[in-house]
Design an enzyme around this catalytic site. Structure first.
Site, short mmCIF file in Angstrom:
data_model
loop_
_atom_site.label_atom_id
_atom_site.label_comp_id
_atom_site.label_asym_id
_atom_site.label_seq_id
_atom_site.Cartn_x
_atom_site.Cartn_y
_atom_site.Cartn_z
CG HIS A 55 -1.69 -1.24 1.16
ND1 HIS A 55 -3.11 -1.00 0.47
CD2 HIS A 55 -1.67 -2.17 1.69
CE1 HIS A 55 -3.67 -2.24 0.66
NE2 HIS A 55 -3.08 -3.00 1.43
CG ASN A 128 -7.80 -4.52 1.02
OD1 ASN A 128 -7.02 -3.62 0.87
ND2 ASN A 128 -7.44 -5.96 1.25
#
Length: 502
Positions: A55, A128
């Site tokens: 990420h 997510n």
């Protein structure tokens, strides 16, 4: 003296010149005593911090969450205590695999993380844009992430590694199906959902526990790029998400999401024909309908991106009374690993940085001491109160916020899932819900992703897809044999079958 602020060193000493070094004569060498030059150069060498292992590429904004429905029967969290109550939020969206310099418009799962600055401390909803994940056991997570990063010899991404790993972990086919579908390439952060993905728990004022799933449904509608559209965008800008998000907020087009929960009574977990704590499974909406909670509105761009977004540290370990964990294996591991990653990346006291610090109303009191970044005071008015218990007025625990006991049974062991066929049931239902056009795009996306793979790896993945549905395997096999087929001409509708399968 001008009316502008006077430039100083970080120690507060005034700076006489920010244009010229101190030298021995007009043509002489620089003097080591020019501490102002040394400070400027030394700071530049330290301006960067390690990027996130996963990420790394992200986009953030500030906003607020407003409660629209009463859920006090499920949670005693003060965040949800009354309809109309608002809480400040810091959001960050991200791609999983790419480095900081990666393009925004790449096919990948997106991170969807929210930090709620509640009156009882920070609650981090770290999820997510998909309701599931590739693996159910954290023991596999480091290996999975290595397949998404660069090959140790070529220093290139390796589709061979990705599909080799996935073919040995059939539980991943559900998530890979979503990744290769239309939903795998949203046009912006505003046009995708967010999920806690894991099973969490809530408890009410009576001490009753409920298992819950968190959902944040976009109010902007779902929009997605085809591979060919994304390639054109990346050719002109690598920052398409940042541009879309920043400009939308600056122009007053504030993106919004509706928060829902799915709720399962604690005792019902053993009555399901699937493991409700398995991160690769969804809860059927027919059995566990969505319950509206509130509205999330992102309405402010940070004044300093690095300070508020790059320094943002989200962790599932940040919960508040009324919200807790579950036996979900991946969640249990993330409770440790996320906070540990932040200590490495940002420093020992990372939670005192502005992006991560709880608001003053939370009345933060703890006995953490010293180490790097010890830039705060917490002697509670008495320097003798540096341990607990003490007799000098230091903070004490509050038994009233104790979480009710979680019912756990079983022997300590490394358990193997016995019913492997269960991993194919939900992906099969999802595949069968796709329209013919959606299936054709799914097959084409696979072909683009699997092109560099060896025949052996392809065959192993076809075997996995065959167990999901024969047409699934046949379609991907055909698409791999016809790489030049132009399926990108098929228009994408804003709502896809994935929505109904969540």
């Amino acid at each position: 003296m001008s009316d502008k602020p006077r430039l100083t060193t970080t120690a507060g000493a005034p700076v006489s010149s920010n244009q010229f070094s101190q030298t021995a004569g007009p043509r002489g060498p620089i003097l080591l005593q020019d501490y102002q030059l040394i400070e400027k150069l030394a700071h530049q060498n330290r301006e960067r911090i390690p990027e996130r292992v996963v990420h790394a590429k992200g986009w953030g904004a500030l906003g607020e969450f407003t409660v629209t429905q009463d859920i006090s029967r499920y949670s005693c969290a003060k965040l949800f205590s009354e309809v109309g109550k608002t809480t400040e939020v810091l959001a960050r969206w991200s791609t999983v695999a790419g480095e900081q310099g990666a393009a925004d418009a790449e096919r990948d799962v997106r991170g969807f993380s929210l930090k709620f600055y509640t009156e009882e401390g920070n609650w981090d909803m770290v999820g997510n844009n998909t309701p599931i994940f590739f693996v159910r056991d954290a023991f596999k997570f480091p290996d999975f992430i290595r397949t998404q990063k660069r090959h140790p010899k070529t220093n290139l991404r390796s589709p061979e590694a990705m599909f080799d790993f996935w073919s040995a972990q059939p539980e991943s086919v559900h998530q890979v199906t979503i990744l290769m579908s239309d939903r795998g390439l949203p046009v912006s952060p505003m046009h995708m959902n967010g999920y806690g993905s894991h099973t969490f728990s809530m408890w009410n004022a009576q001490g009753e526990r409920f298992w819950v799933k968190f959902h944040f449904k976009t109010q902007q509608g779902h929009k997605h790029h085809t591979n060919s559209e994304a390639e054109k965008i990346i050719g002109s800008t690598r920052e398409s998400y940042q541009e879309e998000l920043y400009n939308a907020i600056e122009e007053g087009r504030f993106p919004k999401w509706t928060m829902y929960i799915q709720v399962m009574p604690e005792e019902d977990a053993t009555k399901q024909d699937f493991n409700p704590f398995d991160l690769t499974k969804v809860w059927p909406h027919g059995d566990f309908p969505l319950i509206e909670v509130g509205e999330l509105t992102m309405n402010r761009n940070p004044e300093n991106y690095f300070q508020m977004v790059e320094n943002a540290a989200y962790s599932p370990s940040n919960v508040v009374p009324g919200i807790g964990f579950s036996p979900d294996k991946m969640l249990q591991a993330r409770v440790f690993s996320y906070a540990d990653a932040h200590r490495y990346r940002l420093g020992t006291h990372y939670e005192m940085l502005p992006a991560n610090a709880a608001k003053s109303t939370a009345n933060v009191n703890h006995y953490h001491k010293d180490g790097s970044m010890r830039f705060f005071t917490n002697d509670f008015g008495n320097p003798d109160a540096y341990y607990e218990p003490n007799q000098y007025g230091g903070p004490v625990a509050d038994w009233s916020v104790k979480e009710p006991p979680m019912k756990i049974d079983g022997d300590a062991d490394r358990y193997v899932v016995e019913d492997a066929d269960a991993d194919y049931v939900q992906p099969r239902k999802l595949f069968e819900m796709f329209s013919d056009e959606q299936k054709e795009r799914l097959f084409a996306n696979y072909a683009a992703a699997m092109g560099p793979c060896s025949d052996a790896v392809k065959e192993r993945w076809y075997a996995v897809l065959e167990r999901v549905h024969p047409d699934y395997a046949a379609g991907v096999r055909r698409a791999n044999a016809e790489l030049d087929t132009d399926v990108n001409a098929v228009p994408i509708t804003e709502e896809t079958a994935t929505e109904d399968a969540e």
